[in-house]
Scaffold this active site. Sequence first.
Site, PDB file in Angstrom:
ATOM      1  N   HIS A 118      30.547  78.118  22.885  1.00 51.04           N
ATOM      2  CA  HIS A 118      30.686  79.509  23.332  1.00 51.04           C
ATOM      3  C   HIS A 118      32.137  80.024  23.191  1.00 51.04           C
ATOM      4  CE1 HIS A 118      26.748  78.685  24.641  1.00 51.04           C
ATOM      5  NE2 HIS A 118      26.991  78.315  25.879  1.00 51.04           N
ATOM      6  N   ARG A 143      36.407  91.936  29.256  1.00 51.40           N
ATOM      7  CA  ARG A 143      35.575  91.191  30.218  1.00 51.40           C
ATOM      8  C   ARG A 143      34.144  91.115  29.688  1.00 51.40           C
ATOM      9  NH1 ARG A 143      35.095  90.883  36.567  1.00 51.40           N
ATOM     10  NH2 ARG A 143      37.320  90.656  36.349  1.00 51.40           N
ATOM     11  N   ALA A 158       7.422  74.985  25.623  1.00 52.92           N
ATOM     12  CA  ALA A 158       7.047  76.187  26.378  1.00 52.92           C
ATOM     13  C   ALA A 158       6.943  75.944  27.876  1.00 52.92           C
ATOM     14  CB  ALA A 158       5.713  76.707  25.854  1.00 52.92           C
ATOM     15  N   SER A 159       6.888  74.654  28.292  1.00 52.78           N
ATOM     16  CA  SER A 159       6.764  74.423  29.732  1.00 52.78           C
ATOM     17  C   SER A 159       8.144  74.164  30.355  1.00 52.78           C
ATOM     18  CB  SER A 159       5.845  73.235  29.988  1.00 52.78           C
ATOM     19  OG  SER A 159       6.368  72.098  29.332  1.00 52.78           O
ATOM     20  N   ASP A 191      23.840  80.530  19.417  1.00 46.42           N
ATOM     21  CA  ASP A 191      24.857  80.321  20.444  1.00 46.42           C
ATOM     22  C   ASP A 191      24.743  81.595  21.266  1.00 46.42           C
ATOM     23  OD1 ASP A 191      27.297  80.748  21.909  1.00 46.42           O
ATOM     24  OD2 ASP A 191      28.105  79.040  20.813  1.00 46.42           O
ATOM     25  N   HIS A 192      24.206  81.512  22.462  1.00 46.97           N
ATOM     26  CA  HIS A 192      23.801  82.757  23.120  1.00 46.97           C
ATOM     27  C   HIS A 192      24.981  83.675  23.458  1.00 46.97           C
ATOM     28  CE1 HIS A 192      24.617  80.732  26.973  1.00 46.97           C
ATOM     29  NE2 HIS A 192      24.555  81.902  27.563  1.00 46.97           N
ATOM     30  N   LYS A 226      21.644  74.724  20.885  1.00 46.79           N
ATOM     31  CA  LYS A 226      22.399  73.538  21.253  1.00 46.79           C
ATOM     32  C   LYS A 226      21.703  72.777  22.377  1.00 46.79           C
ATOM     33  CE  LYS A 226      25.588  75.145  24.798  1.00 46.79           C
ATOM     34  NZ  LYS A 226      25.153  74.389  25.923  1.00 46.79           N
ATOM     35  N   LYS A 263      25.834  88.308  23.427  1.00 45.77           N
ATOM     36  CA  LYS A 263      26.321  89.104  24.572  1.00 45.77           C
ATOM     37  C   LYS A 263      26.940  90.405  24.064  1.00 45.77           C
ATOM     38  CE  LYS A 263      26.873  85.269  27.754  1.00 45.77           C
ATOM     39  NZ  LYS A 263      26.080  85.511  28.938  1.00 45.77           N
ATOM     40  N   ASP A 314      12.485  74.673  31.129  1.00 45.62           N
ATOM     41  CA  ASP A 314      13.340  75.632  31.830  1.00 45.62           C
ATOM     42  C   ASP A 314      13.838  76.779  30.962  1.00 45.62           C
ATOM     43  OD1 ASP A 314      13.490  74.858  34.441  1.00 45.62           O
ATOM     44  OD2 ASP A 314      15.703  74.861  34.400  1.00 45.62           O
ATOM     45  N   GLN A 370      31.652  89.190  31.048  1.00 43.13           N
ATOM     46  CA  GLN A 370      30.719  89.244  32.171  1.00 43.13           C
ATOM     47  C   GLN A 370      31.396  88.776  33.438  1.00 43.13           C
ATOM     48  OE1 GLN A 370      27.846  86.393  30.619  1.00 43.13           O
ATOM     49  NE2 GLN A 370      28.672  84.820  31.890  1.00 43.13           N
ATOM     50  N   ALA A 406      12.600  77.993  28.211  1.00 44.31           N
ATOM     51  CA  ALA A 406      11.520  78.915  27.840  1.00 44.31           C
ATOM     52  C   ALA A 406      11.205  79.842  29.015  1.00 44.31           C
ATOM     53  CB  ALA A 406      10.295  78.121  27.431  1.00 44.31           C
TER      54      ALA A 406
END
Length: 514
Positions: free
Chosen positions: A266, A390, A36-37, A203-204, A174, A208, A39, A392, A41
């Site tokens: 990705h 497209r 939680a501390s 897998d973010h 990942k 999207k 990047d 992004q 998160a």
Amino acid sequence: MAAVPSSEKTGEIRSASSGSGQHALTTNTAIVIAGASGDLAKKKTFPALFGLYQNGFLPNGIRIIGYARSKMDPEEFHKRVSQYIKTPIPALKDKLKEFLERCTYVSGQYDEDQGFEDLEKELQRCEETYEDKESPKNRVFYMALPPSVFTVVAANFKKHNYSKGGINRIIVEKPFGKDLESSREMQAGLKKEWKEEEIFRIDHYLGKEMVKNMLVLRFANVMLDASFNKNLISNVQITFKEPFGTEGRGGYFDEFGIIRDVMQNHLLQVLSILTMERPVSFSSEDIRDEKVKVLRYIPEIKMEDVLLGQYVGNGDKPGYLDDETVPKGSICPTFAAIVVHINSPRWEGVPFILKAGKALNEQKAEVRIQYKDTTSGIFSDITRNELVIRVQPNEAVYLKMNSKAPGLAMRTVPTEMDLTYKRRFSDLKIPEAYEALILDAFKGDHSNFVRDDELDIAWKLFTPILHQIDNDKPKPEPYEYGSRGPAALDDFIAKKVGYTRSEAPYTWPSTSVL
Ligand code: BG6
């Protein structure tokens, strides 16, 4: 996250969120954020949770508990949680205050019982506040952690914090190892303690909006679907570009390189969604079965189908090797172009070019499907059709097509059919990928998460070239920070796939909404 205006007719998607037989968590739920501390998160997880909270999408009475090694008092923790949360209007500030009241923190080591026992006490304390005293208590564990502590924390959660009687889920992200062997080892460690239906591998890119739209674009549009095949398509390019280098992240990046960082996950996910056969239903297992099937048609990737690059300094922009966190003389690729084939009846012979790079000329993630030349005879020198998706920034789908230039002369001009989201869906906010995925995990919908066999096959495909690169240490082609990539790129693509970079004076978008 507004819905489509009620005046619009929306079609229904059947069984989009069924499949694994899991339940939506609507109440009596706590989420623990391990790391939680860190990047991830701070930048993604907490802002996504707040986005969901403010729109009323989190389970009623949700409790959020941060867990990490750093000692922090509640004030310091709340400061970190809200660092990347934007509250442009007073009402949101109030919401944030309310949200923070639900967020508590426990510090503890990742490999010692004591911390997890403290966490258990905090979980039970929070659970006593639930209005519904009868129903079982559910727990979701979100791993925003480096891979080195991943397995031990997952095991400790299981041992000390697993809800008895309630539903338990674990969300992981990942890097899932560095090659097939280490990935299998990691997954085996995880699966010793957790069932596949409890595991949500993020897998973010799968969260999207435009990636999620690909299934609809294809399977809900008969003419697009009918054109997706080797008879009409010449080649497909899937591109990821970032206009900045590894600044500050060089130490991490150098261990992985661009192929492991972006391509094996990705871009391969985008490729599989784009090329899979129509699933029997939109349930998670049906979708993932088709993704795995299409990946199995891809033959081993050969080094001759790979172009590697590394950025060098340009003016005041530093080169990769100037980053102090990067080991001296590193040959780690920050750019790669790889040609992949899918030997299925639909796609045999169509080259797919995956391109990814840091410190390039622009920010962009897109899919460009180039159709074959129109039959010659009546036309000469006419541009090919291209369907561009497209992802992004500025989500859009446009089809480059030829039209008669208005006027008395009979001339063609390249034009486009253009679905630009900002224009077409001007009132709608596009959710962040992490919002969409965390919500899916609460719902128990696995469709947009990576299944174990999918991960395995993704590593199988890339491990031979990754090992070859690690062993033979080929020197990557230099390219300047802010350029289009290595000078050899255009030739490489032309040779591999016969891709024609249109020289016609065509720019998109042709109107100036963006
Ligand atoms: C991450 C990579 O998975 O994706 C980063 O580790 C990369 O190197 C990032 O910058 C890109 O994500 P997005 O959502 O900004 O395109």
